[in-house]
Design a protein around this motif. Structure first.
Motif, PDB file in Angstrom:
ATOM      1  N   LYS A  26       0.831  -1.205   0.000  1.00  0.00           N
ATOM      2  CA  LYS A  26       0.000   0.000   0.000  1.00  0.00           C
ATOM      3  C   LYS A  26       0.867   1.257   0.000  1.00  0.00           C
ATOM      4  N   ALA A  27       1.959   1.219   0.778  1.00  0.00           N
ATOM      5  CA  ALA A  27       2.860   2.370   0.856  1.00  0.00           C
ATOM      6  C   ALA A  27       3.536   2.622  -0.487  1.00  0.00           C
ATOM      7  N   VAL A  28       3.951   1.545  -1.171  1.00  0.00           N
ATOM      8  CA  VAL A  28       4.584   1.681  -2.482  1.00  0.00           C
ATOM      9  C   VAL A  28       3.590   2.264  -3.483  1.00  0.00           C
ATOM     10  N   TYR A  29       2.364   1.740  -3.459  1.00  0.00           N
ATOM     11  CA  TYR A  29       1.338   2.227  -4.373  1.00  0.00           C
ATOM     12  C   TYR A  29       1.040   3.711  -4.121  1.00  0.00           C
ATOM     13  N   LYS A  30       0.940   4.074  -2.857  1.00  0.00           N
ATOM     14  CA  LYS A  30       0.666   5.466  -2.498  1.00  0.00           C
ATOM     15  C   LYS A  30       1.803   6.380  -2.933  1.00  0.00           C
ATOM     16  N   SER A  31       3.047   5.903  -2.809  1.00  0.00           N
ATOM     17  CA  SER A  31       4.195   6.723  -3.204  1.00  0.00           C
ATOM     18  C   SER A  31       4.199   6.962  -4.710  1.00  0.00           C
ATOM     19  N   ILE A  32       3.764   5.963  -5.475  1.00  0.00           N
ATOM     20  CA  ILE A  32       3.684   6.131  -6.927  1.00  0.00           C
ATOM     21  C   ILE A  32       2.609   7.158  -7.270  1.00  0.00           C
ATOM     22  N   THR A  44       2.306   4.100 -16.212  1.00  0.00           N
ATOM     23  CA  THR A  44       3.194   2.983 -16.535  1.00  0.00           C
ATOM     24  C   THR A  44       3.740   2.343 -15.261  1.00  0.00           C
ATOM     25  N   MET A  45       4.158   3.157 -14.313  1.00  0.00           N
ATOM     26  CA  MET A  45       4.686   2.653 -13.042  1.00  0.00           C
ATOM     27  C   MET A  45       3.595   1.933 -12.256  1.00  0.00           C
ATOM     28  N   ARG A  46       2.414   2.488 -12.264  1.00  0.00           N
ATOM     29  CA  ARG A  46       1.291   1.856 -11.565  1.00  0.00           C
ATOM     30  C   ARG A  46       0.968   0.492 -12.164  1.00  0.00           C
ATOM     31  N   THR A  47       0.902   0.435 -13.496  1.00  0.00           N
ATOM     32  CA  THR A  47       0.609  -0.823 -14.180  1.00  0.00           C
ATOM     33  C   THR A  47       1.692  -1.862 -13.909  1.00  0.00           C
ATOM     34  N   LEU A  48       2.942  -1.437 -13.932  1.00  0.00           N
ATOM     35  CA  LEU A  48       4.063  -2.344 -13.666  1.00  0.00           C
ATOM     36  C   LEU A  48       3.962  -2.923 -12.257  1.00  0.00           C
ATOM     37  N   LEU A  49       3.629  -2.072 -11.294  1.00  0.00           N
ATOM     38  CA  LEU A  49       3.497  -2.543  -9.915  1.00  0.00           C
ATOM     39  C   LEU A  49       2.362  -3.560  -9.802  1.00  0.00           C
ATOM     40  N   LEU A  50       1.210  -3.228 -10.363  1.00  0.00           N
ATOM     41  CA  LEU A  50       0.063  -4.129 -10.266  1.00  0.00           C
ATOM     42  C   LEU A  50       0.329  -5.469 -10.944  1.00  0.00           C
ATOM     43  N   ASP A  51       0.980  -5.449 -12.092  1.00  0.00           N
ATOM     44  CA  ASP A  51       1.303  -6.691 -12.794  1.00  0.00           C
ATOM     45  C   ASP A  51       2.289  -7.543 -12.000  1.00  0.00           C
ATOM     46  N   THR A  52       3.263  -6.892 -11.388  1.00  0.00           N
ATOM     47  CA  THR A  52       4.260  -7.617 -10.610  1.00  0.00           C
ATOM     48  C   THR A  52       3.645  -8.209  -9.347  1.00  0.00           C
ATOM     49  N   VAL A  53       2.792  -7.439  -8.700  1.00  0.00           N
ATOM     50  CA  VAL A  53       2.088  -7.944  -7.507  1.00  0.00           C
ATOM     51  C   VAL A  53       1.240  -9.153  -7.885  1.00  0.00           C
ATOM     52  N   ARG A  54       0.545  -9.060  -9.009  1.00  0.00           N
ATOM     53  CA  ARG A  54      -0.287 -10.175  -9.476  1.00  0.00           C
ATOM     54  C   ARG A  54       0.541 -11.431  -9.692  1.00  0.00           C
ATOM     55  N   MET A  55       1.700 -11.286 -10.327  1.00  0.00           N
ATOM     56  CA  MET A  55       2.547 -12.447 -10.617  1.00  0.00           C
ATOM     57  C   MET A  55       3.211 -13.004  -9.370  1.00  0.00           C
ATOM     58  N   ALA A  56       3.473 -12.156  -8.376  1.00  0.00           N
ATOM     59  CA  ALA A  56       4.121 -12.622  -7.146  1.00  0.00           C
ATOM     60  C   ALA A  56       3.233 -13.622  -6.417  1.00  0.00           C
ATOM     61  N   CYS A  61       0.188 -10.078  -1.308  1.00  0.00           N
ATOM     62  CA  CYS A  61      -0.137  -9.570  -2.645  1.00  0.00           C
ATOM     63  C   CYS A  61      -1.603  -9.806  -2.980  1.00  0.00           C
ATOM     64  N   VAL A  62      -2.096 -10.990  -2.649  1.00  0.00           N
ATOM     65  CA  VAL A  62      -3.504 -11.303  -2.908  1.00  0.00           C
ATOM     66  C   VAL A  62      -4.412 -10.379  -2.106  1.00  0.00           C
ATOM     67  N   MET A  63      -4.072 -10.157  -0.841  1.00  0.00           N
ATOM     68  CA  MET A  63      -4.888  -9.288  -0.002  1.00  0.00           C
ATOM     69  C   MET A  63      -4.854  -7.843  -0.492  1.00  0.00           C
ATOM     70  N   PHE A  64      -3.698  -7.410  -0.992  1.00  0.00           N
ATOM     71  CA  PHE A  64      -3.578  -6.064  -1.557  1.00  0.00           C
ATOM     72  C   PHE A  64      -4.495  -5.907  -2.770  1.00  0.00           C
ATOM     73  N   LEU A  65      -4.439  -6.877  -3.683  1.00  0.00           N
ATOM     74  CA  LEU A  65      -5.280  -6.803  -4.878  1.00  0.00           C
ATOM     75  C   LEU A  65      -6.754  -6.936  -4.528  1.00  0.00           C
ATOM     76  N   LYS A  66      -7.066  -7.772  -3.545  1.00  0.00           N
ATOM     77  CA  LYS A  66      -8.458  -7.925  -3.095  1.00  0.00           C
ATOM     78  C   LYS A  66      -9.011  -6.570  -2.649  1.00  0.00           C
ATOM     79  N   GLU A  67      -8.254  -5.855  -1.844  1.00  0.00           N
ATOM     80  CA  GLU A  67      -8.714  -4.552  -1.367  1.00  0.00           C
ATOM     81  C   GLU A  67      -8.827  -3.556  -2.513  1.00  0.00           C
ATOM     82  N   MET A  68      -7.878  -3.604  -3.437  1.00  0.00           N
ATOM     83  CA  MET A  68      -7.924  -2.693  -4.586  1.00  0.00           C
ATOM     84  C   MET A  68      -9.176  -2.929  -5.427  1.00  0.00           C
ATOM     85  N   ILE A  69      -9.557  -4.199  -5.582  1.00  0.00           N
ATOM     86  CA  ILE A  69     -10.738  -4.534  -6.371  1.00  0.00           C
ATOM     87  C   ILE A  69     -12.005  -4.132  -5.630  1.00  0.00           C
TER      88      ILE A  69
END
Length: 247
Positions: A26-32, A44-56, A61-69
């Protein structure tokens, strides 16, 4: 040649992302989001972060994406990829994490979008089958490190998860929705859903079309051998019944 470095850079970034907590992400996303750079670069940076989190695919990572969705910080298009690839990327299928994924597929954001809902149910059924019913996850993931993994005797499988998916089929009143719900139960492949699917295969459900019956047969192809004593007599009776539709 420079372009060939991108995959290795992504791999390194994924390794770093894999050790971060949900709060860190969340802190990394907020800093971007707070960077004073061009809109294109920030996106571009936001998309790269989200794609990397998804692949990790780690629990944070799952909980982060869950909250984002769930908080609609991702568009429906952006949410589709994390949901659709979750079964492939999930690293630690603990009981708690699977329960959180179940809450995600029931969220209004997901259920309110037919495409997201269809993918979410298929993915959840795949996760339950792979993580709880077929794969000996305790041999792969040490529980003392990651927490208790899902097993076939998890009571929520029969008491919560399957009834929810069955309810989706029972509430489907057109062929398209019936085929979607049947596909989910077929992917799940749990013994308790076989009698229900047999009702559709035999055409005993009101309004059950030949296409729906065919889908019910195809969706059980992966478990036909496992449940052959139940399924093959039914299939044989259909094949040898001259009154059956041959179109």
């Amino acid at each position: 040649f420079g372009k060939k470095e991108i995959p290795s850079q992504m791999k390194s970034l994924k390794t770093v992302i894999s050790i971060l907590t949900t709060a860190d992400l969340k802190a990394v996303y907020k800093s971007i989001q707070s960077l004073t750079v061009s809109i294109d670069l920030k996106e571009t940076m936001r998309t790269l972060l989200l794609d990397t989190v998804r692949m990790a695919g780690t629990s944070p990572c799952v909980m982060f994406l869950k909250e984002m969705i769930e908080t609609e910080q991702l568009t429906a298009t952006e949410a589709l990829m994390p949901i659709a690839t979750l079964a492939h990327n999930l690293k630690t299928p603990t009981v708690e994490l699977i329960d959180q994924i179940f809450e995600l597929i029931k969220s209004p954001v997901v259920t309110g979008n037919p495409i997201l809902k269809a993918h979410a149910h298929l993915v959840f059924a795949t996760i339950i089958r792979k993580a709880c019913l077929t794969t000996p996850v305790t041999e792969v993931f040490p529980e003392y490190v990651f927490g208790k993994m899902c097993t076939p005797d998890n009571p929520k499988i029969s008491q919560v998860y399957i009834p929810h998916l069955v309810k989706e089929l029972e509430g489907a009143y057109d062929a398209e929705k019936q085929m979607g719900a049947i596909s989910v139960l077929g992917v799940l492949g749990h013994e308790s859903v076989i009698p229900l699917l047999l009702n559709y295969i035999e055409g005993n459900v009101e309004g059950c079309t030949p296409a729906v019956r065919t889908m019910a047969i195809y969706c059980l192809s992966d478990v036909t051998k496992q449940y052959r004593n139940i399924l093959l007599p039914v299939y044989s009776s259909i094949v040898h019944n001259p009154a059956e539709n041959r179109a």
